[in-house]
Scaffold this motif. Structure first.
Motif, PDB file in Angstrom:
ATOM      1  N   GLU A 138       2.313   6.250  -7.208  1.00 47.75           N
ATOM      2  CA  GLU A 138       1.252   7.058  -7.807  1.00 47.75           C
ATOM      3  C   GLU A 138       1.544   8.542  -7.648  1.00 47.75           C
ATOM      4  O   GLU A 138       1.313   9.346  -8.551  1.00 47.75           O
ATOM      5  CB  GLU A 138      -0.106   6.673  -7.207  1.00 47.75           C
ATOM      6  CG  GLU A 138      -0.622   5.363  -7.781  1.00 47.75           C
ATOM      7  CD  GLU A 138      -1.845   4.813  -7.065  1.00 47.75           C
ATOM      8  OE1 GLU A 138      -2.119   5.251  -5.935  1.00 47.75           O
ATOM      9  OE2 GLU A 138      -2.507   3.953  -7.649  1.00 47.75           O
ATOM     10  N   THR A 139       2.086   8.901  -6.497  1.00 49.92           N
ATOM     11  CA  THR A 139       2.470  10.297  -6.262  1.00 49.92           C
ATOM     12  C   THR A 139       3.584  10.701  -7.212  1.00 49.92           C
ATOM     13  O   THR A 139       3.555  11.797  -7.799  1.00 49.92           O
ATOM     14  CB  THR A 139       2.930  10.498  -4.807  1.00 49.92           C
ATOM     15  OG1 THR A 139       1.901  10.079  -3.929  1.00 49.92           O
ATOM     16  CG2 THR A 139       3.278  11.961  -4.543  1.00 49.92           C
TER      17      THR A 139
ATOM     18  N   LYS B  91       2.644   1.650  -3.404  1.00 46.05           N
ATOM     19  CA  LYS B  91       1.649   2.013  -4.419  1.00 46.05           C
ATOM     20  C   LYS B  91       1.365   3.508  -4.342  1.00 46.05           C
ATOM     21  O   LYS B  91       1.362   4.215  -5.346  1.00 46.05           O
ATOM     22  CB  LYS B  91       0.374   1.204  -4.203  1.00 46.05           C
ATOM     23  CG  LYS B  91      -0.715   1.438  -5.242  1.00 46.05           C
ATOM     24  CD  LYS B  91      -1.779   0.337  -5.183  1.00 46.05           C
ATOM     25  CE  LYS B  91      -2.734   0.427  -6.357  1.00 46.05           C
ATOM     26  NZ  LYS B  91      -3.750   1.482  -6.181  1.00 46.05           N
ATOM     27  N   ASN B  92       1.151   3.996  -3.130  1.00 44.07           N
ATOM     28  CA  ASN B  92       0.901   5.433  -2.944  1.00 44.07           C
ATOM     29  C   ASN B  92       2.086   6.264  -3.399  1.00 44.07           C
ATOM     30  O   ASN B  92       1.929   7.278  -4.078  1.00 44.07           O
ATOM     31  CB  ASN B  92       0.607   5.742  -1.471  1.00 44.07           C
ATOM     32  CG  ASN B  92      -0.816   5.350  -1.108  1.00 44.07           C
ATOM     33  OD1 ASN B  92      -1.683   5.274  -1.971  1.00 44.07           O
ATOM     34  ND2 ASN B  92      -1.050   5.091   0.169  1.00 44.07           N
ATOM     35  N   LYS B  93       3.262   5.812  -3.024  1.00 44.67           N
ATOM     36  CA  LYS B  93       4.476   6.557  -3.388  1.00 44.67           C
ATOM     37  C   LYS B  93       4.633   6.644  -4.898  1.00 44.67           C
ATOM     38  O   LYS B  93       4.937   7.692  -5.458  1.00 44.67           O
ATOM     39  CB  LYS B  93       5.722   5.871  -2.804  1.00 44.67           C
ATOM     40  CG  LYS B  93       5.730   5.732  -1.288  1.00 44.67           C
ATOM     41  CD  LYS B  93       6.169   6.999  -0.611  1.00 44.67           C
ATOM     42  CE  LYS B  93       6.149   6.836   0.902  1.00 44.67           C
ATOM     43  NZ  LYS B  93       6.476   8.091   1.589  1.00 44.67           N
TER      44      LYS B  93
ATOM     45  N   SER C  77       0.829  -1.203   0.000  1.00 43.53           N
ATOM     46  CA  SER C  77       0.000   0.000   0.000  1.00 43.53           C
ATOM     47  C   SER C  77       0.869   1.261   0.000  1.00 43.53           C
ATOM     48  O   SER C  77       0.610   2.222  -0.730  1.00 43.53           O
ATOM     49  CB  SER C  77      -0.911  -0.053   1.223  1.00 43.53           C
ATOM     50  OG  SER C  77      -1.508   1.182   1.423  1.00 43.53           O
TER      51      SER C  77
END
Lengths: 150, 264
Positions: free
Chosen positions: A132-133, A128-130, A125
């Motif tokens: 996407e950022t 994934k966030n990193k 998670s």
């Protein structure tokens, strides 16, 4: 023009932090080197495959661990796949958890496996966030007319 | 004809040169190398979608033509080696199971495979099984490279003994392909020192192979990562770069000496 430079700086700083914090390793740099004008979305495409693959494998792992008796061979096969794909894109922290996970599978240690699954979900998670950022920052640079610094 | 030449006639080098119409006496400059590579068709075998995509891109960037399949069975089908089928099967195979960058027709494509790169761990037929099947077939002179994410010396030796050209650790990098290509394209200029008793260190010799001894004291990559609490990243990187390629200590017996190659 100032806007572009600031955006580029932001991007580079963010990207550097991902390497420093161990989210990404050298392999991610390799991916970027394979991207060019003829294949401008290569990294995003590969990472998207990774997201799909990981989600599927995490679901499989969750199912497999919540059965009466765990099939450790099958668990190991799933973790092996996830280890491979995370290694292929340079998602280092995810890969490391997979390595620990496999040891627990070898030992047929259900509690250890459950712990690792929890960790895997959390690390996945995070990365994934990193990512996407990171992609969002890249888009901002491109939209402002700049190019992605290497 | 002496036995050395006899051996070489059948070797993959001759097959390769034949298929490339290569002028052996010319200098291998950069442009020529690029041209040669465009004739080289690689069959890539891997069950992982991500790894296939990666390998396809790596090979394309390195100027090879690539066909990707997702299993050993599909690879055999492509090569026309499945028991119940003949070469006509390559037509249906090409459309349903393969992605290819070649502009040749399926029959033409399958008749020209210059290199096979296969993952080791695949469901069903393993990379090793595929290696053995290829080496027992009419494709036996095509070099086969085996790839694996796991660094298991016995596995590496088994593949090399089974006739694998090289064993690469995943993830495969551009530099791995550069070294591979320099071996396949320029066997004459490639240093053959490593076939002697002296072993050349990977870091000190550009563009040539190194032979590394794998003995009982060799530590598995996985155990290092799993138990290392201090997590010395640079250590791991060094370890990884030394383990990237592997060749069996007996490689000189397995291969014909390149220095005896006769220039036609």
């Amino acid at each position: 023009m100032e806007g572009v430079i600031q955006l580029q700086r932001q991007l580079v700083e963010y990207r550097t932090s991902l390497y420093n914090e161990g989210f990404l390793d050298d392999q991610f740099i390799q991916l970027q080197q394979l991207q060019d004008e003829s294949n401008p979305d290569f990294v995003v495409e590969v990472v998207s495959l990774f997201f799909e693959d990981s989600q599927r494998l995490l679901n499989e792992l969750t199912k497999a661990l919540h059965q009466q008796s765990s099939d450790f061979k099958r668990l190991d096969a799933h973790v092996h796949q996830l280890k491979g794909s995370s290694s292929s894109i340079g998602a280092q922290r995810v890969q490391k958890v997979c390595i620990a996970f496999r040891h627990y599978c070898d030992e047929q240690n259900t509690e250890g496996c459950l712990k690792c699954l929890q960790q895997l979900k959390s690390e996945y998670s995070l990365v994934k966030n990193k990512l996407e950022t990171l992609f969002k920052l890249e888009q901002q640079v491109l939209a402002a007319g700049g190019s992605i610094p290497m | 004809m002496d036995s050395a030449t006899e051996n070489l006639r059948g070797s993959f080098l001759y097959q390769l040169f034949d298929s490339m119409d290569l002028n052996l006496e010319s200098d291998g400059n950069q442009n020529e190398q690029e041209q040669q590579k465009r004739h080289l068709h690689v069959l890539a075998v891997d069950d992982s979608h991500i790894d296939r995509k990666l390998l396809e891109r790596l090979l394309t960037v390195s100027s090879y033509q690539v066909t990707c399949v997702d299993s050993g069975d599909k690879a055999l089908e492509y090569l026309g080696l499945l028991e119940n089928t003949d070469n006509d099967s390559t037509t249906s195979c090409s459309s349903s199971c393969c992605t290819s960058s070649s502009s040749l027709s399926p029959q033409q494509e399958a008749s020209k495979v210059n290199l096979i790169m296969t993952d080791y761990s695949m469901p069903g037929m393993s990379g090793y099984d595929l290696l053995k099947r290829v080496k027992e077939s009419s494709w036996k002179n095509v070099p086969v490279v085996v790839m694996s994410s796991e660094n298991v010396p016995s596995r590496i030796n088994m593949c090399l003994e089974g006739g694998a050209e090289q064993f690469l650790l995943k993830p495969v990098k551009l530099s791995d392909l550069r070294e591979l290509q320099s071996h396949i394209l320029n066997p004459l200029s490639n240093s053959c020192k490593h076939f002697d008793d002296s072993f050349v260190d990977d870091n000190t010799n550009n563009g040539s192979h190194s032979c590394k001894h794998f003995d009982d004291s060799f530590v598995d990559d996985n155990t290092n990562n799993g138990n290392d609490n201090n997590d010395n990243d640079s250590d791991k990187k060094n370890n990884n770069s030394n383990k990237r390629k592997a060749m069996s200590p007996d490689c000189s017996e397995r291969r014909p000496k390149i220095t005896e190659l006769v220039v036609l």
